[in-house]
Scaffold this motif. Sequence first.
Motif, PDB file in Angstrom:
ATOM      1  N   ASN A 168       0.848  -1.195   0.000  1.00 29.31           N
ATOM      2  CA  ASN A 168       0.000   0.000   0.000  1.00 29.31           C
ATOM      3  C   ASN A 168       0.884   1.246   0.000  1.00 29.31           C
ATOM      4  O   ASN A 168       1.979   1.257   0.577  1.00 29.31           O
ATOM      5  CB  ASN A 168      -0.911   0.024   1.226  1.00 29.31           C
ATOM      6  N   SER A 169       0.406   2.289  -0.654  1.00 28.45           N
ATOM      7  CA  SER A 169       1.151   3.539  -0.735  1.00 28.45           C
ATOM      8  C   SER A 169       0.968   4.306   0.574  1.00 28.45           C
ATOM      9  O   SER A 169       0.121   5.194   0.684  1.00 28.45           O
ATOM     10  CB  SER A 169       0.662   4.368  -1.923  1.00 28.45           C
ATOM     11  N   GLU A 170       1.756   3.933   1.580  1.00 27.98           N
ATOM     12  CA  GLU A 170       1.668   4.555   2.901  1.00 27.98           C
ATOM     13  C   GLU A 170       3.001   5.197   3.268  1.00 27.98           C
ATOM     14  O   GLU A 170       4.068   4.662   2.965  1.00 27.98           O
ATOM     15  CB  GLU A 170       1.313   3.506   3.965  1.00 27.98           C
ATOM     16  N   GLU A 171       2.941   6.322   3.962  1.00 23.49           N
ATOM     17  CA  GLU A 171       4.147   7.002   4.414  1.00 23.49           C
ATOM     18  C   GLU A 171       4.907   6.161   5.428  1.00 23.49           C
ATOM     19  O   GLU A 171       4.333   5.311   6.116  1.00 23.49           O
ATOM     20  CB  GLU A 171       3.791   8.356   5.038  1.00 23.49           C
ATOM     21  N   PHE A 172       6.198   6.401   5.520  1.00 24.27           N
ATOM     22  CA  PHE A 172       7.086   5.758   6.490  1.00 24.27           C
ATOM     23  C   PHE A 172       7.097   4.231   6.376  1.00 24.27           C
ATOM     24  O   PHE A 172       7.206   3.524   7.373  1.00 24.27           O
ATOM     25  CB  PHE A 172       6.716   6.176   7.928  1.00 24.27           C
ATOM     26  N   SER A 173       6.999   3.763   5.139  1.00 21.34           N
ATOM     27  CA  SER A 173       7.048   2.314   4.924  1.00 21.34           C
ATOM     28  C   SER A 173       8.476   1.817   4.744  1.00 21.34           C
ATOM     29  O   SER A 173       8.786   0.667   5.076  1.00 21.34           O
ATOM     30  CB  SER A 173       6.221   1.928   3.695  1.00 21.34           C
ATOM     31  N   ALA A 174       9.360   2.660   4.200  1.00 20.80           N
ATOM     32  CA  ALA A 174      10.720   2.214   3.889  1.00 20.80           C
ATOM     33  C   ALA A 174      11.733   3.315   4.181  1.00 20.80           C
ATOM     34  O   ALA A 174      11.543   4.457   3.784  1.00 20.80           O
ATOM     35  CB  ALA A 174      10.803   1.797   2.427  1.00 20.80           C
ATOM     36  N   GLN A 175      12.790   2.930   4.889  1.00 22.43           N
ATOM     37  CA  GLN A 175      13.902   3.869   5.119  1.00 22.43           C
ATOM     38  C   GLN A 175      14.748   3.991   3.853  1.00 22.43           C
ATOM     39  O   GLN A 175      14.891   3.027   3.106  1.00 22.43           O
ATOM     40  CB  GLN A 175      14.795   3.350   6.248  1.00 22.43           C
ATOM     41  N   ILE A 176      15.307   5.158   3.655  1.00 25.24           N
ATOM     42  CA  ILE A 176      16.228   5.354   2.530  1.00 25.24           C
ATOM     43  C   ILE A 176      17.642   5.006   2.999  1.00 25.24           C
ATOM     44  O   ILE A 176      18.165   5.629   3.935  1.00 25.24           O
ATOM     45  CB  ILE A 176      16.197   6.802   2.018  1.00 25.24           C
ATOM     46  N   ILE A 177      18.247   4.030   2.345  1.00 21.30           N
ATOM     47  CA  ILE A 177      19.647   3.695   2.615  1.00 21.30           C
ATOM     48  C   ILE A 177      20.557   4.563   1.762  1.00 21.30           C
ATOM     49  O   ILE A 177      21.568   5.080   2.228  1.00 21.30           O
ATOM     50  CB  ILE A 177      19.922   2.200   2.332  1.00 21.30           C
ATOM     51  N   ASP A 178      20.198   4.729   0.496  1.00 20.42           N
ATOM     52  CA  ASP A 178      21.004   5.572  -0.396  1.00 20.42           C
ATOM     53  C   ASP A 178      20.074   6.314  -1.343  1.00 20.42           C
ATOM     54  O   ASP A 178      19.188   5.709  -1.954  1.00 20.42           O
ATOM     55  CB  ASP A 178      21.994   4.725  -1.210  1.00 20.42           C
ATOM     56  N   GLY A 179      20.262   7.646  -1.435  1.00 26.95           N
ATOM     57  CA  GLY A 179      19.459   8.443  -2.356  1.00 26.95           C
ATOM     58  C   GLY A 179      18.550   9.443  -1.683  1.00 26.95           C
ATOM     59  O   GLY A 179      17.634   9.982  -2.317  1.00 26.95           O
ATOM     60  N   GLN A 180      18.818   9.777  -0.395  1.00 24.21           N
ATOM     61  CA  GLN A 180      17.884  10.677   0.299  1.00 24.21           C
ATOM     62  C   GLN A 180      17.849  12.070  -0.325  1.00 24.21           C
ATOM     63  O   GLN A 180      16.792  12.700  -0.379  1.00 24.21           O
ATOM     64  CB  GLN A 180      18.214  10.761   1.788  1.00 24.21           C
ATOM     65  N   HIS A 181      18.995  12.560  -0.832  1.00 23.71           N
ATOM     66  CA  HIS A 181      18.986  13.875  -1.480  1.00 23.71           C
ATOM     67  C   HIS A 181      18.262  13.829  -2.821  1.00 23.71           C
ATOM     68  O   HIS A 181      17.558  14.774  -3.193  1.00 23.71           O
ATOM     69  CB  HIS A 181      20.408  14.395  -1.648  1.00 23.71           C
ATOM     70  N   ARG A 182      18.425  12.726  -3.548  1.00 25.16           N
ATOM     71  CA  ARG A 182      17.678  12.579  -4.805  1.00 25.16           C
ATOM     72  C   ARG A 182      16.178  12.579  -4.530  1.00 25.16           C
ATOM     73  O   ARG A 182      15.396  13.247  -5.213  1.00 25.16           O
ATOM     74  CB  ARG A 182      18.087  11.287  -5.513  1.00 25.16           C
ATOM     75  N   VAL A 183      15.762  11.823  -3.524  1.00 26.63           N
ATOM     76  CA  VAL A 183      14.330  11.758  -3.199  1.00 26.63           C
ATOM     77  C   VAL A 183      13.813  13.128  -2.786  1.00 26.63           C
ATOM     78  O   VAL A 183      12.740  13.567  -3.233  1.00 26.63           O
ATOM     79  CB  VAL A 183      14.083  10.714  -2.088  1.00 26.63           C
TER      80      VAL A 183
END
Length: 345
Positions: A93-108
């Motif tokens: 489901n498209s829910e917030e806080f489902s996955a931590q960013i390991i690499d790419g936080q600035h891109r996101v």
Amino acid sequence: MTAIKAPYFEVAQGKRTFYLTQLSAKIVVKISYAAVRGQDDEEGAIQRVLNTSRISGIKAFTLAGGDYPNAIVLNWVSAKNRLKRTAKDISFNSEEFSAQIIDGQHRVAGIRAAIEERKSIGDLQLPVVIYNGLTTKECADIFLSINEEQKPAPRSLVFDLFGLASSELVDPAAVRARDIALSLNDDAESPYNGEIKLPGGKMRKGGIALSTAVVAIKPLVEDKGSFEQIGLTNLEDQRRVILNLFLALQGKYGNKWDEKDNAFLWAAGFAAALQFLHLKLMSYCSGKQSFEQSTIADAIALGADNLIRQTDIKGLGGGKAVAEVYDRLLDAFRPVQKKAGKFKI
């Protein structure tokens, strides 16, 4: 809440397995978040605080149509929004806080900002790697393998490729600085003829790496930089001023210019000379309405007894070496002043 389904490949590397898929940008920015080390008390918190200047640059890059071939790497952590998979698809489901960013936080973050300005960016398809339930140690291992072991391209190669890339995707000031650096390397009159080290060239001591030259020249030529502030905006004028500076310095050294002990044939000396132009000579020459070689030479009292040599700065780190050469130039600065008139205050 929207149900998302996407095809995937399962990839096993060593002890770990991940899912390689593609998701729209709007889904990635919705489900992912950065858990910051030292701030967030949760397993997997390994990210640093966001750099806002990088975000604005990535936003502009995204709006200009930049490509994102490298995957955003996520660690799926949501217990209530579990990642489900069949032989062909993963779903969630498209829910917030489902996955931590390991690499790419600035891109996101940059892509999120671009979506806020132009909604259609949300349909951009991004490659995504998804791990499931990693520990903090595992997240750290993967982050370091990406950011330490997989080194970015050398800066000289990046600046060299600016001459080939689409104009909307490159930094105009870096392109202008690169053009001037290449001119210094190619111009038979230049004291740096053949001395700018280009990607693919033969390894050697001394000389000025293209990246060093571009970084040193860029503050002079960037938007609202030193040259623009005094109305010197075209390439030829800017190139000539910088060439005159180095011709003036070459004149001080005479036949000793080509000796390897000449500090200006090394990175620190080159950078310090342009810093001196930026901070001192620019206002001085502008006031005299002359950037001619003779004007610059007359203001620098360097001679046989005080030439700046590489042995004088040997053992100093990069920044300290630049500062030492700059200070020596400052000591030799002898501005020829006009008779003082009345100032408007």
